[in-house]
Design a protein around this motif. Structure first.
Motif, mmCIF file in Angstrom:
data_model
loop_
_atom_site.group_PDB
_atom_site.id
_atom_site.type_symbol
_atom_site.label_atom_id
_atom_site.label_comp_id
_atom_site.label_asym_id
_atom_site.label_seq_id
_atom_site.Cartn_x
_atom_site.Cartn_y
_atom_site.Cartn_z
ATOM 1 N N ASN A 91 -70.362 -71.992 35.520
ATOM 2 C CA ASN A 91 -69.944 -70.969 34.551
ATOM 3 C C ASN A 91 -68.951 -70.002 35.206
ATOM 4 O O ASN A 91 -69.207 -68.809 35.338
ATOM 5 C CB ASN A 91 -71.179 -70.227 34.030
ATOM 6 N N TYR A 99 -68.496 -78.438 31.308
ATOM 7 C CA TYR A 99 -68.214 -77.551 32.442
ATOM 8 C C TYR A 99 -69.135 -77.869 33.621
ATOM 9 O O TYR A 99 -70.224 -78.441 33.460
ATOM 10 C CB TYR A 99 -68.355 -76.087 32.040
ATOM 11 N N THR A 106 -64.229 -71.304 32.703
ATOM 12 C CA THR A 106 -65.203 -71.727 31.691
ATOM 13 C C THR A 106 -65.482 -70.587 30.714
ATOM 14 O O THR A 106 -65.501 -70.781 29.492
ATOM 15 C CB THR A 106 -66.511 -72.186 32.355
ATOM 16 N N GLN A 107 -65.669 -69.396 31.256
ATOM 17 C CA GLN A 107 -65.934 -68.224 30.412
ATOM 18 C C GLN A 107 -64.756 -67.926 29.489
ATOM 19 O O GLN A 107 -64.938 -67.600 28.312
ATOM 20 C CB GLN A 107 -66.262 -67.006 31.285
ATOM 21 N N ARG A 131 -64.866 -68.430 35.922
ATOM 22 C CA ARG A 131 -63.932 -67.639 35.125
ATOM 23 C C ARG A 131 -63.219 -68.486 34.064
ATOM 24 O O ARG A 131 -63.076 -68.062 32.921
ATOM 25 C CB ARG A 131 -62.909 -66.975 36.063
ATOM 26 N N TYR A 191 -64.647 -70.523 26.714
ATOM 27 C CA TYR A 191 -65.722 -70.272 25.762
ATOM 28 C C TYR A 191 -65.384 -69.081 24.856
ATOM 29 O O TYR A 191 -65.607 -69.135 23.636
ATOM 30 C CB TYR A 191 -67.043 -70.022 26.487
ATOM 31 N N GLN A 192 -64.832 -68.031 25.435
ATOM 32 C CA GLN A 192 -64.485 -66.841 24.645
ATOM 33 C C GLN A 192 -63.398 -67.148 23.618
ATOM 34 O O GLN A 192 -63.438 -66.652 22.486
ATOM 35 C CB GLN A 192 -64.040 -65.691 25.572
#
Length: 236
Positions: free
Chosen positions: A30, A27, A34-35, A32, A38-39
Motif C-alpha cells: 500500500n 497491488y 497504490t494510494q 504512495r 485508489y484515490q
C-alpha cells in the motif's frame, strides 16, 4: 458454481449483473502509487453509479485465480484492469491512472460486445442500424453462414441513433442519419478491417479478411486457397 468463486470474483459477478464496470486494483504494497491510484478511482466512483473498485493484493492466496487470469504479477504495481459488465477488458493501466483514462474505459454496450468478441478471438461484423427499417445486409448474412467463418464470426447490432453509442459511432466516423445499415468489419486483436454500406458482398468481406491475414491464427493460413477460390464464385 457461485460458492466456488473467490470473494473478488463474486464482487465482479455482482457488479456485472448490476450493469457496472469493475476496476480491479492489483497491488503489492500500500505504497504512495497504490494510494494515489485508489484515490483517483474513488473520486470517479463518487461521480458515477455504474462503477466499482476491487483492490486485490498480490499475496492474497484466495484471489490467485483472478491474479493469474490477468497475469497481474508481470506488471509494474499497481496495475488496474477495467472490466465491462460483459467481461470485456476495456483498459489496462500500470502504476498510475488519470481521470480521463477512467472515462475512456467506459465502453458503450455495443463497443463492449465488439471488444469481448475479439478478446475471444472472434471476427466481428457490426451492423449500425438506421432509426427505421433496420436489417442485416445479405452479404453479412452470407459471410456469417460461410462454413469457413461461421464458428468464428460474431454479429453485433446497434442503433445509429442510440445516445449510449454516440461516441462509438463518432469514433468509427459513421453517420447517425444514414437511411440504411452501415457495416463495420473487425478482427482480433482489435483491427478495423473496413467500413461498408449495406451493399457489401460476402466476397469482398472474405477477400479483405484473407488479405489482412486475419482468417486464421496460423500464419500459414490454411483458408487462403479455399477462401480465394470460394469467393471467386460469389462475385456474380
Amino acid at each position: 458454481t457461485p460458492a466456488r468463486l473467490s470473494q473478488g470474483e463474486q464482487q465482479i459477478a455482482s457488479s456485472s449483473k448490476a450493469g457496472h464496470f469493475s476496476f480491479i486494483l492489483f497491488y503489492g504494497t500500500n505504497d504512495r502509487l497504490t494510494q494515489a491510484a485508489y484515490q483517483t478511482l474513488k473520486a470517479e466512483v463518487g461521480k458515477r453509479k455504474n462503477m466499482a473498485i476491487l483492490p486485490v493484493r498480490l499475496d492474497n492466496a484466495a484471489e490467485r485465480g483472478l491474479i493469474e487470469r490477468f497475469d497481474a504479477t508481470r506488471a509494474p504495481m499497481p496495475a488496474i484492469v477495467a472490466l465491462a459488465p460483459n467481461g470485456a477488458v476495456t483498459g489496462v493501466f500500470s502504476q498510475q491512472i488519470k481521470p480521463e483514462q477512467v472515462e475512456g474505459a467506459f465502453a458503450s454496450p455495443g463497443y463492449a460486445q465488439c471488444i469481448k468478441a475479439m478478446q475471444d478471438n472472434r471476427i466481428v461484423l457490426l451492423c449500425v442500424q438506421p432509426a427505421s427499417r433496420g436489417y442485416v445486409p445479405q452479404g453479412v448474412q452470407q459471410f456469417q453462414a460461410d462454413r469457413l467463418y461461421n464458428e468464428r464470426t460474431h454479429l453485433v447490432n446497434i442503433s445509429a441513433t442510440d445516445p449510449a453509442e454516440a461516441r462509438f459511432i463518432q469514433q468509427l466516423r459513421l453517420r447517425s442519419d444514414s437511411a440504411t445499415p452501415q457495416v463495420v468489419f473487425m478482427a482480433p486483436p482489435g483491427v478495423l478491417l473496413g467500413t461498408y454500406d449495406a451493399n457489401v458482398t460476402h466476397a469482398s468481406l472474405a477477400q479483405k479478411l484473407v488479405a489482412a491475414g486475419k482468417c486464421c491464427d496460423d500464419k500459414n493460413c490454411k483458408h487462403h486457397r479455399t477462401a480465394t477460390g470460394a469467393t471467386s464464385t460469389q462475385t456474380r
